[in-house]
Motif scaffolding. Sequence first.
Motif, PDB file in Angstrom:
ATOM      1  N   ILE A 284       0.760  -1.280  -0.232  1.00  0.00           N
ATOM      2  CA  ILE A 284       0.125  -0.239  -0.060  1.00  0.00           C
ATOM      3  C   ILE A 284       0.864   0.945   0.054  1.00  0.00           C
ATOM      4  O   ILE A 284       0.395   2.025  -0.568  1.00  0.00           O
ATOM      5  CB  ILE A 284      -1.138   0.142   0.933  1.00  0.00           C
ATOM      6  N   ARG A 285       2.144   1.064   0.221  1.00  0.00           N
ATOM      7  CA  ARG A 285       3.385   1.812   0.521  1.00  0.00           C
ATOM      8  C   ARG A 285       3.518   2.637  -0.752  1.00  0.00           C
ATOM      9  O   ARG A 285       3.997   3.588  -0.780  1.00  0.00           O
ATOM     10  CB  ARG A 285       3.577   2.325   1.829  1.00  0.00           C
ATOM     11  N   TYR A 290       1.864   6.609  -5.852  1.00  0.00           N
ATOM     12  CA  TYR A 290       1.108   7.419  -7.610  1.00  0.00           C
ATOM     13  C   TYR A 290       0.373   8.729  -7.380  1.00  0.00           C
ATOM     14  O   TYR A 290      -0.604   9.297  -8.131  1.00  0.00           O
ATOM     15  CB  TYR A 290       0.273   6.691  -8.030  1.00  0.00           C
ATOM     16  N   SER A 291      -0.507   8.908  -5.795  1.00  0.00           N
ATOM     17  CA  SER A 291      -1.003   9.819  -5.575  1.00  0.00           C
ATOM     18  C   SER A 291      -0.962  11.250  -6.226  1.00  0.00           C
ATOM     19  O   SER A 291      -1.769  11.928  -6.503  1.00  0.00           O
ATOM     20  CB  SER A 291      -1.089  10.194  -4.059  1.00  0.00           C
ATOM     21  N   PRO A 293       1.556  11.762  -9.373  1.00  0.00           N
ATOM     22  CA  PRO A 293       0.985  11.765 -10.496  1.00  0.00           C
ATOM     23  C   PRO A 293      -0.571  12.406 -10.699  1.00  0.00           C
ATOM     24  O   PRO A 293      -1.357  12.559 -11.441  1.00  0.00           O
ATOM     25  CB  PRO A 293       1.965  10.887 -10.646  1.00  0.00           C
ATOM     26  N   ILE A 294      -1.390  11.582  -9.601  1.00  0.00           N
ATOM     27  CA  ILE A 294      -2.847  11.006  -9.903  1.00  0.00           C
ATOM     28  C   ILE A 294      -3.303  12.372  -9.738  1.00  0.00           C
ATOM     29  O   ILE A 294      -4.504  12.516 -10.207  1.00  0.00           O
ATOM     30  CB  ILE A 294      -3.582   9.654  -9.018  1.00  0.00           C
ATOM     31  N   ARG A 295      -3.315  13.059  -8.523  1.00  0.00           N
ATOM     32  CA  ARG A 295      -3.936  14.656  -8.615  1.00  0.00           C
ATOM     33  C   ARG A 295      -3.424  15.570  -9.917  1.00  0.00           C
ATOM     34  O   ARG A 295      -3.849  16.178 -10.292  1.00  0.00           O
ATOM     35  CB  ARG A 295      -3.601  15.529  -7.144  1.00  0.00           C
ATOM     36  N   LYS A 296      -2.259  15.372  -9.829  1.00  0.00           N
ATOM     37  CA  LYS A 296      -2.308  16.085 -11.251  1.00  0.00           C
ATOM     38  C   LYS A 296      -3.092  16.283 -12.515  1.00  0.00           C
ATOM     39  O   LYS A 296      -3.706  17.299 -12.899  1.00  0.00           O
ATOM     40  CB  LYS A 296      -0.588  16.360 -11.484  1.00  0.00           C
ATOM     41  N   ARG A 297      -3.062  14.992 -13.186  1.00  0.00           N
ATOM     42  CA  ARG A 297      -3.925  14.657 -14.186  1.00  0.00           C
ATOM     43  C   ARG A 297      -5.105  14.917 -13.913  1.00  0.00           C
ATOM     44  O   ARG A 297      -5.311  15.176 -14.927  1.00  0.00           O
ATOM     45  CB  ARG A 297      -4.052  13.195 -14.263  1.00  0.00           C
ATOM     46  N   PRO A 315      -4.212   5.910  -1.160  1.00  0.00           N
ATOM     47  CA  PRO A 315      -3.074   6.218   0.395  1.00  0.00           C
ATOM     48  C   PRO A 315      -1.704   7.664  -0.338  1.00  0.00           C
ATOM     49  O   PRO A 315      -1.245   7.852  -1.810  1.00  0.00           O
ATOM     50  CB  PRO A 315      -2.308   5.226   0.427  1.00  0.00           C
ATOM     51  N   HIS A 316      -1.546   7.814   1.120  1.00  0.00           N
ATOM     52  CA  HIS A 316      -0.947   9.001   0.998  1.00  0.00           C
ATOM     53  C   HIS A 316       0.040   8.968   2.111  1.00  0.00           C
ATOM     54  O   HIS A 316      -0.589   9.229   2.900  1.00  0.00           O
ATOM     55  CB  HIS A 316      -1.635  10.253   0.501  1.00  0.00           C
TER      56      HIS A 316
END
Length: 508
Positions: A284-285, A290-291, A293-297, A315-316
């Motif tokens: 999970i870590r 990916y958190s 890059p996902i936020r930016k996209r 997870p962040h």
Amino acid sequence: MQTEINKVELRNLRIEDYKELKNSMIESYPEMVGSYWKESHIEKLLQLFPEGQLVILVDDIVVGSALSLIVNEDLVDKKHDYAKITGNYSFSTHDPKGDVLYGIDVFIAPKYRGLRLGRRMYDARKEICEQLNLKSIVFAGRIPNYGKYADELTPKEYIEKVKRKELHDSVLSFQLSNDFHVMRIMKNYLEGDKQSKEFAVLLEWNNIYYDESPRIINLEKSVIRLGLIQWQMRPLKDLEALFEQSEFFIDAVSGYGSDFALFPELFIAPLMADYNHLSEADAIRELARYSEPIRKRFQELAISYNINIITGSMPHIIDGTLYNVGFLCKRDGTYEMYTKIHITPNEVFHWGMSGGNEIKTFDTDCGKIGIMICYDVEFPELSRLMSDEGMNILFVPFLTDTQNGYTRVKHCAQARAIENECYVAVAGCVGNLPKVNNMDIQYAQTAVFTPSDFAFPSNGIKAETTPNTEMTLIVDVDLNLLKELHEHGSVRILKDRRTDLYQIKKLR
């Protein structure tokens, strides 16, 4: 998109914008050297019709504009060219008592095309037309791709092929997709427009709310459209595959004019399959990488599709501590983060997650909202504090593996809608993930719940999906009904609280 965008703003043009406006226009019309508005022109437009002049800014820089006049319908019906409709660029044709909004220019700098910013300006023009109770929007659009086909096609034949999508024209195709219809072909419309062979297409959008008798139009938006995604868990090759599937759903719900798109809790879990050889806590870590890059996209998608996106959760890691968080990516390009406050025993035992420490609401262009992740909705204190801050819609991305778990989420969400006199939207994941430990099965039924009174469905369910089937749910919610309920409901739960006996307050 090469450059990350932090903020998008649509507003009325100001004279101090002129330098940036000029630069943007020069970039937009490289084939028409010297064809840009002089500062005196802009001053005149702002003097005559300031509310009709729009600009769009990216990170506080003007990158596009839409300029317009109000003219009489009979002037539009007559044969005219660009010089005539603008009063030979003096704008003497502008008539505040006219009945047609005539668009005299619209452009987006090339670097910022493809983000649907032009569509955003056209939507604003439509709002102006409705607010001023005008019959229609009319303008003559260039057909810049026609020059390539002029030897083999007449303008009429070219337009028909564009309509049938056999050919693409950067201007005409865009206008047709924005609900404009062709009135007629204009010959010798704009002198020097070699790309269009000086032809233009007179286009019109009709205001269905037009009323010949003067009336006041309520400018406050009361009906909000929600787009909820019931996400199918499936193996994903990589992060781009996740983005492709996500954009498909965002495109779908935005195509119906949704103001919000809601994704479920931990919908990115299929990406954890690559780390299934690790312990659950380590896997999970790894997923937490990916958190960002996902936020930016998703920020970019919120701008491109003009929709507020609630990214479910993921997870962040912050300062070495693992949290379950999500992002509210607003269509103005900004974002805010929310964190799951109550962590389930499973999340603690298998993943070592920690709960967040902030209870807050979010201001959006559709009013104040709250967001809680799954288990949080089972604690009534949180939503009551949000309600005290003016929350009208509560979004709950969730993930439940069994029908028992979903029943808890469903009935608690319904209770939150009743006791806080608000709408509650829940969205979950369905399907199986055989190669991801601790995420193997899911059960969900996405829904929008309402208060229980005469203005709402008798069972308190506005709409819901088929259980365990990937699909979207598009639902309109009316905030004016909540206002009526607060004041004149059969029961008035918020008003009738005995705050002389009990109170709930934040400790931090």
